[in-house]
Design a protein around this motif. Structure first.
Motif, PDB file in Angstrom:
ATOM      1  N   SER A 227     160.820  82.906  56.778  1.00 19.29           N
ATOM      2  CA  SER A 227     161.884  83.426  57.616  1.00 19.29           C
ATOM      3  C   SER A 227     161.926  82.721  58.958  1.00 19.29           C
ATOM      4  O   SER A 227     160.929  82.133  59.401  1.00 19.29           O
ATOM      5  CB  SER A 227     161.713  84.933  57.824  1.00 19.29           C
TER       6      SER A 227
ATOM      7  N   GLN B 127     172.132  74.810  52.247  1.00 19.32           N
ATOM      8  CA  GLN B 127     172.407  76.151  52.756  1.00 19.32           C
ATOM      9  C   GLN B 127     172.906  76.992  51.583  1.00 19.32           C
ATOM     10  O   GLN B 127     173.765  76.554  50.819  1.00 19.32           O
ATOM     11  CB  GLN B 127     173.504  76.065  53.832  1.00 19.32           C
TER      12      GLN B 127
ATOM     13  N   ASP C 116     170.155  81.326  53.548  1.00 24.49           N
ATOM     14  CA  ASP C 116     168.886  80.759  53.110  1.00 24.49           C
ATOM     15  C   ASP C 116     169.005  79.239  53.166  1.00 24.49           C
ATOM     16  O   ASP C 116     170.023  78.671  52.744  1.00 24.49           O
ATOM     17  CB  ASP C 116     168.557  81.205  51.686  1.00 24.49           C
ATOM     18  N   TYR C 117     167.949  78.578  53.647  1.00 24.29           N
ATOM     19  CA  TYR C 117     167.939  77.125  53.752  1.00 24.29           C
ATOM     20  C   TYR C 117     166.781  76.560  52.935  1.00 24.29           C
ATOM     21  O   TYR C 117     165.657  77.051  53.022  1.00 24.29           O
ATOM     22  CB  TYR C 117     167.838  76.686  55.221  1.00 24.29           C
ATOM     23  N   TYR C 118     167.074  75.520  52.165  1.00 24.96           N
ATOM     24  CA  TYR C 118     166.076  74.906  51.300  1.00 24.96           C
ATOM     25  C   TYR C 118     165.979  73.405  51.572  1.00 24.96           C
ATOM     26  O   TYR C 118     166.995  72.724  51.675  1.00 24.96           O
ATOM     27  CB  TYR C 118     166.456  75.070  49.823  1.00 24.96           C
TER      28      TYR C 118
ATOM     29  N   GLY D 218     162.315  78.045  50.419  1.00 25.56           N
ATOM     30  CA  GLY D 218     163.456  78.608  51.110  1.00 25.56           C
ATOM     31  C   GLY D 218     163.079  79.361  52.372  1.00 25.56           C
ATOM     32  O   GLY D 218     162.016  79.984  52.447  1.00 25.56           O
ATOM     33  N   THR D 219     163.938  79.282  53.370  1.00 19.29           N
ATOM     34  CA  THR D 219     163.754  80.001  54.636  1.00 19.29           C
ATOM     35  C   THR D 219     164.994  80.843  54.892  1.00 19.29           C
ATOM     36  O   THR D 219     166.111  80.315  54.914  1.00 19.29           O
ATOM     37  CB  THR D 219     163.557  79.026  55.808  1.00 19.29           C
ATOM     38  N   LYS D 220     164.780  82.144  55.060  1.00 23.09           N
ATOM     39  CA  LYS D 220     165.899  83.043  55.350  1.00 23.09           C
ATOM     40  C   LYS D 220     166.123  83.053  56.855  1.00 23.09           C
ATOM     41  O   LYS D 220     165.266  83.497  57.625  1.00 23.09           O
ATOM     42  CB  LYS D 220     165.607  84.452  54.855  1.00 23.09           C
TER      43      LYS D 220
ATOM     44  N   GLY E   6     163.705  81.506  44.840  1.00 23.25           N
ATOM     45  CA  GLY E   6     164.418  80.350  45.359  1.00 23.25           C
ATOM     46  C   GLY E   6     165.026  79.469  44.290  1.00 23.25           C
ATOM     47  O   GLY E   6     165.052  79.803  43.103  1.00 23.25           O
TER      48      GLY E   6
END
Lengths: 110, 117
Positions: free
Chosen positions: A9, A38, A86-88, A104-106, B44
């Motif tokens: 996160s 994204q 969410d970004y990957y 992934g980062t929320k 994910g």
């Protein structure tokens, strides 16, 4: 456990600058370009950064990418509520002979 | 308009098979690598497979090797994913995507595959 490691996160207030890190190894980020995506739930993922630091078509210049050694990062300046997603990160991996994604980062805009 | 539209997702029993399709339009399909990516519920993105322009070079994630097969029909502008011996771990939304030197620049909306008895 993802091959590429991202923080689960991140958060920021409108107007702030946030960065999201992506850590890999010599078999992936160390040898290949990093791409960033994204993803909003229920929609198609969207390419935002390719070849480490190139903005995809239509992506505002608030988004930037960088890579150093076996790590990469995505920076978003002038944070807006619409950036909440969410970004990957992703890269080709020579050992696995395939593409790998980070976990992934929320991103939350407070 | 450049577009990818997936179809074929369904509820299938463990051990069953399913074939996903992806119809491409708005670009010269035969000029591009293509890929399948999935997202399991609450998790994910996971790259599944990709295929070269002429269909002769294919790559798969280890978890699907020997069970899934990616193919394409350039005359029909279509990409396929044949999935056999399905397990609950294959339950996911499956996306097809255009692959440009490893960057997935165009994505479909996805099709849901549920493996359950």
């Amino acid at each position: 456990q993802s091959v590429l490691t991202q923080p689960p996160s991140a958060s920021g207030t409108p107007g702030q600058r946030v960065t999201i890190s992506c850590s890999g190894s010599s078999s992936n980020i160390g040898r290949h370009s990093v791409n960033w995506y994204q993803h909003l739930p229920g929609t198609a993922p969207k390419l935002v950064i390719y070849r480490n630091n190139q903005r995809a078509s239509g992506v505002p210049d608030r988004f930037s990418g960088s890579k150093s050694g076996t790590s990469a990062s995505l920076a978003i300046s002038g944070l807006q509520s619409e950036d909440e997603a969410d970004y990957y990160c992703a890269a080709w991996d020579d050992s696995l002979h395939g593409h790998v994604f980070g976990g992934g980062t929320k991103l939350t805009v407070l | 308009e450049v577009q990818l539209v997936e179809s074929g997702g369904d509820l299938v029993q463990p051990g069953g098979s399913l074939r996903l399709s992806c119809a491409a339009s708005g670009f010269t399909f035969s000029n591009y690598w293509m890929a399948w990516v999935r997202q399991t519920p609450g998790k994910g993105l996971e790259w599944v497979a990709n295929i070269k322009q002429d269909g002769r070079d294919k790559n798969y994630v280890d978890s699907v090797k020997g069970r899934f097969s990616i193919s394409r029909d350039n005359a029909e502008n279509s990409l396929y994913l044949q999935m056999n011996r399905l397990t609950a771990e294959d339950t996911a939304v499956y996306y097809c995507a255009r692959d440009v030197d490893g960057a997935l620049d165009i994505w479909g909306q996805g099709t849901m595959v549920t493996v359950s008895s």
